[in-house]
Write a protein that holds these residues in place. Structure first.
Motif, PDB file in Angstrom:
ATOM      1  N   LEU A 148      21.486 -13.849   2.415  1.00  0.00           N
ATOM      2  CA  LEU A 148      20.541 -14.964   2.315  1.00  0.00           C
ATOM      3  C   LEU A 148      21.290 -16.295   2.242  1.00  0.00           C
ATOM      4  N   THR A 149      22.394 -16.313   1.511  1.00  0.00           N
ATOM      5  CA  THR A 149      23.195 -17.534   1.386  1.00  0.00           C
ATOM      6  C   THR A 149      23.741 -17.964   2.745  1.00  0.00           C
ATOM      7  N   ASN A 150      24.309 -17.010   3.483  1.00  0.00           N
ATOM      8  CA  ASN A 150      24.852 -17.322   4.808  1.00  0.00           C
ATOM      9  C   ASN A 150      23.762 -17.784   5.769  1.00  0.00           C
ATOM     10  N   ALA A 151      22.584 -17.148   5.659  1.00  0.00           N
ATOM     11  CA  ALA A 151      21.482 -17.513   6.538  1.00  0.00           C
ATOM     12  C   ALA A 151      21.062 -18.963   6.320  1.00  0.00           C
ATOM     13  N   TRP A 152      20.938 -19.379   5.056  1.00  0.00           N
ATOM     14  CA  TRP A 152      20.557 -20.758   4.772  1.00  0.00           C
ATOM     15  C   TRP A 152      21.627 -21.739   5.237  1.00  0.00           C
ATOM     16  N   MET A 153      22.886 -21.364   5.072  1.00  0.00           N
ATOM     17  CA  MET A 153      23.968 -22.253   5.503  1.00  0.00           C
ATOM     18  C   MET A 153      23.931 -22.462   7.016  1.00  0.00           C
ATOM     19  N   ILE A 154      23.685 -21.371   7.746  1.00  0.00           N
ATOM     20  CA  ILE A 154      23.642 -21.462   9.214  1.00  0.00           C
ATOM     21  C   ILE A 154      22.441 -22.271   9.669  1.00  0.00           C
ATOM     22  N   VAL A 155      21.261 -22.004   9.084  1.00  0.00           N
ATOM     23  CA  VAL A 155      20.042 -22.716   9.474  1.00  0.00           C
ATOM     24  C   VAL A 155      20.182 -24.215   9.218  1.00  0.00           C
ATOM     25  N   GLN A 156      20.669 -24.588   8.030  1.00  0.00           N
ATOM     26  CA  GLN A 156      20.776 -26.002   7.687  1.00  0.00           C
ATOM     27  C   GLN A 156      21.820 -26.714   8.543  1.00  0.00           C
ATOM     28  N   THR A 157      22.880 -26.005   8.883  1.00  0.00           N
ATOM     29  CA  THR A 157      23.919 -26.612   9.723  1.00  0.00           C
ATOM     30  C   THR A 157      23.437 -26.770  11.162  1.00  0.00           C
ATOM     31  N   ASP A 158      22.824 -25.712  11.715  1.00  0.00           N
ATOM     32  CA  ASP A 158      22.406 -25.734  13.119  1.00  0.00           C
ATOM     33  C   ASP A 158      21.212 -26.650  13.361  1.00  0.00           C
ATOM     34  N   PHE A 159      20.265 -26.664  12.434  1.00  0.00           N
ATOM     35  CA  PHE A 159      19.060 -27.471  12.627  1.00  0.00           C
ATOM     36  C   PHE A 159      19.151 -28.846  11.970  1.00  0.00           C
ATOM     37  N   ARG A 160      20.273 -29.122  11.343  1.00  0.00           N
ATOM     38  CA  ARG A 160      20.502 -30.426  10.723  1.00  0.00           C
ATOM     39  C   ARG A 160      19.358 -30.782   9.772  1.00  0.00           C
ATOM     40  N   CYS A 161      19.106 -29.856   8.855  1.00  0.00           N
ATOM     41  CA  CYS A 161      18.009 -30.027   7.918  1.00  0.00           C
ATOM     42  C   CYS A 161      18.473 -29.637   6.520  1.00  0.00           C
ATOM     43  N   CYS A 162      17.579 -29.817   5.540  1.00  0.00           N
ATOM     44  CA  CYS A 162      17.958 -29.504   4.160  1.00  0.00           C
ATOM     45  C   CYS A 162      16.716 -29.114   3.376  1.00  0.00           C
ATOM     46  N   GLY A 163      16.728 -27.915   2.799  1.00  0.00           N
ATOM     47  CA  GLY A 163      15.593 -27.441   2.029  1.00  0.00           C
ATOM     48  C   GLY A 163      14.455 -26.938   2.894  1.00  0.00           C
ATOM     49  N   VAL A 164      13.408 -26.464   2.259  1.00  0.00           N
ATOM     50  CA  VAL A 164      12.247 -25.933   2.982  1.00  0.00           C
ATOM     51  C   VAL A 164      11.335 -27.071   3.433  1.00  0.00           C
ATOM     52  N   THR A 165      10.813 -27.845   2.479  1.00  0.00           N
ATOM     53  CA  THR A 165       9.933 -28.971   2.812  1.00  0.00           C
ATOM     54  C   THR A 165      10.592 -30.320   2.564  1.00  0.00           C
ATOM     55  N   ASN A 166      11.726 -30.302   1.844  1.00  0.00           N
ATOM     56  CA  ASN A 166      12.432 -31.537   1.534  1.00  0.00           C
ATOM     57  C   ASN A 166      13.766 -31.183   0.892  1.00  0.00           C
ATOM     58  N   HIS A 167      14.741 -32.101   0.995  1.00  0.00           N
ATOM     59  CA  HIS A 167      16.046 -31.810   0.390  1.00  0.00           C
ATOM     60  C   HIS A 167      15.963 -31.704  -1.133  1.00  0.00           C
ATOM     61  N   THR A 168      14.884 -32.251  -1.718  1.00  0.00           N
ATOM     62  CA  THR A 168      14.726 -32.164  -3.171  1.00  0.00           C
ATOM     63  C   THR A 168      14.371 -30.751  -3.645  1.00  0.00           C
ATOM     64  N   ASP A 169      14.065 -29.847  -2.698  1.00  0.00           N
ATOM     65  CA  ASP A 169      13.820 -28.449  -3.077  1.00  0.00           C
ATOM     66  C   ASP A 169      15.037 -27.873  -3.797  1.00  0.00           C
ATOM     67  N   TRP A 170      16.221 -28.345  -3.400  1.00  0.00           N
ATOM     68  CA  TRP A 170      17.456 -27.836  -4.000  1.00  0.00           C
ATOM     69  C   TRP A 170      17.669 -28.351  -5.421  1.00  0.00           C
TER      70      TRP A 170
END
Length: 217
Positions: free
Chosen positions: A113-135
């Motif tokens: 799950l950790t690797n999946a989130w890292m790849i998604v955020q890097t490839d799609f240039r995004c952060c969090g689910v609905t906002n970076h404040t989710d983190w």
């Protein structure tokens, strides 16, 4: 052959990308590799039934192939209908489940799950689910994973928010799907056409086998 190809890709992903799992916390086993292996195996088994039935002109095997293929076809149509009917509810549930999965990020036993989130955020240039404040709720602090950074470096998630991606990953992935909607529909239509042809040919051969057996009876 299609089933073998999908199964092969699934096995390859499982071997080479074993740590890449799903983003969902409620369905941890539903990784891309496992999904492809399951789908490939089902297609291969049903395809073998069709081939055996066609070669041997066996009525029971042809009928079994027809029923299984018809069942899958109806399930696909039902799934599409339910998706459009409950699209809002599915969006709400998916976002809630993904946010729940953020709590497992970086924890022991959740490397996939950790690797999946890292790849998604890097490839799609995004952060969090609905906002970076989710983190912020995950870390109990104003910080994000390093994969949220515009320019990756160790502990860059502790820096100024101006150095982070702020676009929501959920919307970014939805936008990507919408951009490729035509290709997805073409793939779906080709799949449906192939299944319809399989249904027609199998029933035609079944009827022909019945006529031959009746003629020689």
């Amino acid at each position: 052959m299609g089933g073998c190809g999908i199964l092969g890709v699934g096995v390859w992903l499982s071997v080479t990308q074993g740590n890449f799992a799903t983003l969902s916390s409620s369905l941890p086993s539903l990784s891309a590799a496992n999904l492809l292996i399951a789908v490939g195996t089902i297609i291969m088994v049903i395809g073998c039934l069709g081939c055996v039935g066609a070669v041997k002109e066996s009525r029971p095997v042809l009928l079994t192939f027809f029923i299984l293929l018809l069942l899958i076809f109806f399930l696909e149509i039902l799934s599409i209908m339910l998706f459009f009917i409950y699209q809002y509810e599915i969006d709400h549930y998916a976002q809630r489940d993904l946010k729940k999965g953020l709590q497992l990020f970086g924890t022991e036993g959740n490397v996939g799950l950790t690797n999946a989130w890292m790849i998604v955020q890097t490839d799609f240039r995004c952060c969090g689910v609905t906002n970076h404040t989710d983190w912020f709720e995950v870390y109990n602090a104003s910080r994000v994973p390093d994969s949220c950074c515009l320019e990756y470096s160790d502990n860059c998630g502790l820096d100024n928010p101006g150095t982070w991606w702020t676009a929501p990953c959920y919307e970014r992935v939805k936008d990507w799907l919408n951009e490729n909607l035509v290709a997805l529909w073409i793939f779906a239509l080709c799949t449906a056409l192939t299944q319809i042809l399989g249904l027609v040919f199998s029933m035609t051969m079944f009827c022909q086998a019945v006529k031959v057996e009746t003629f020689y009876a």
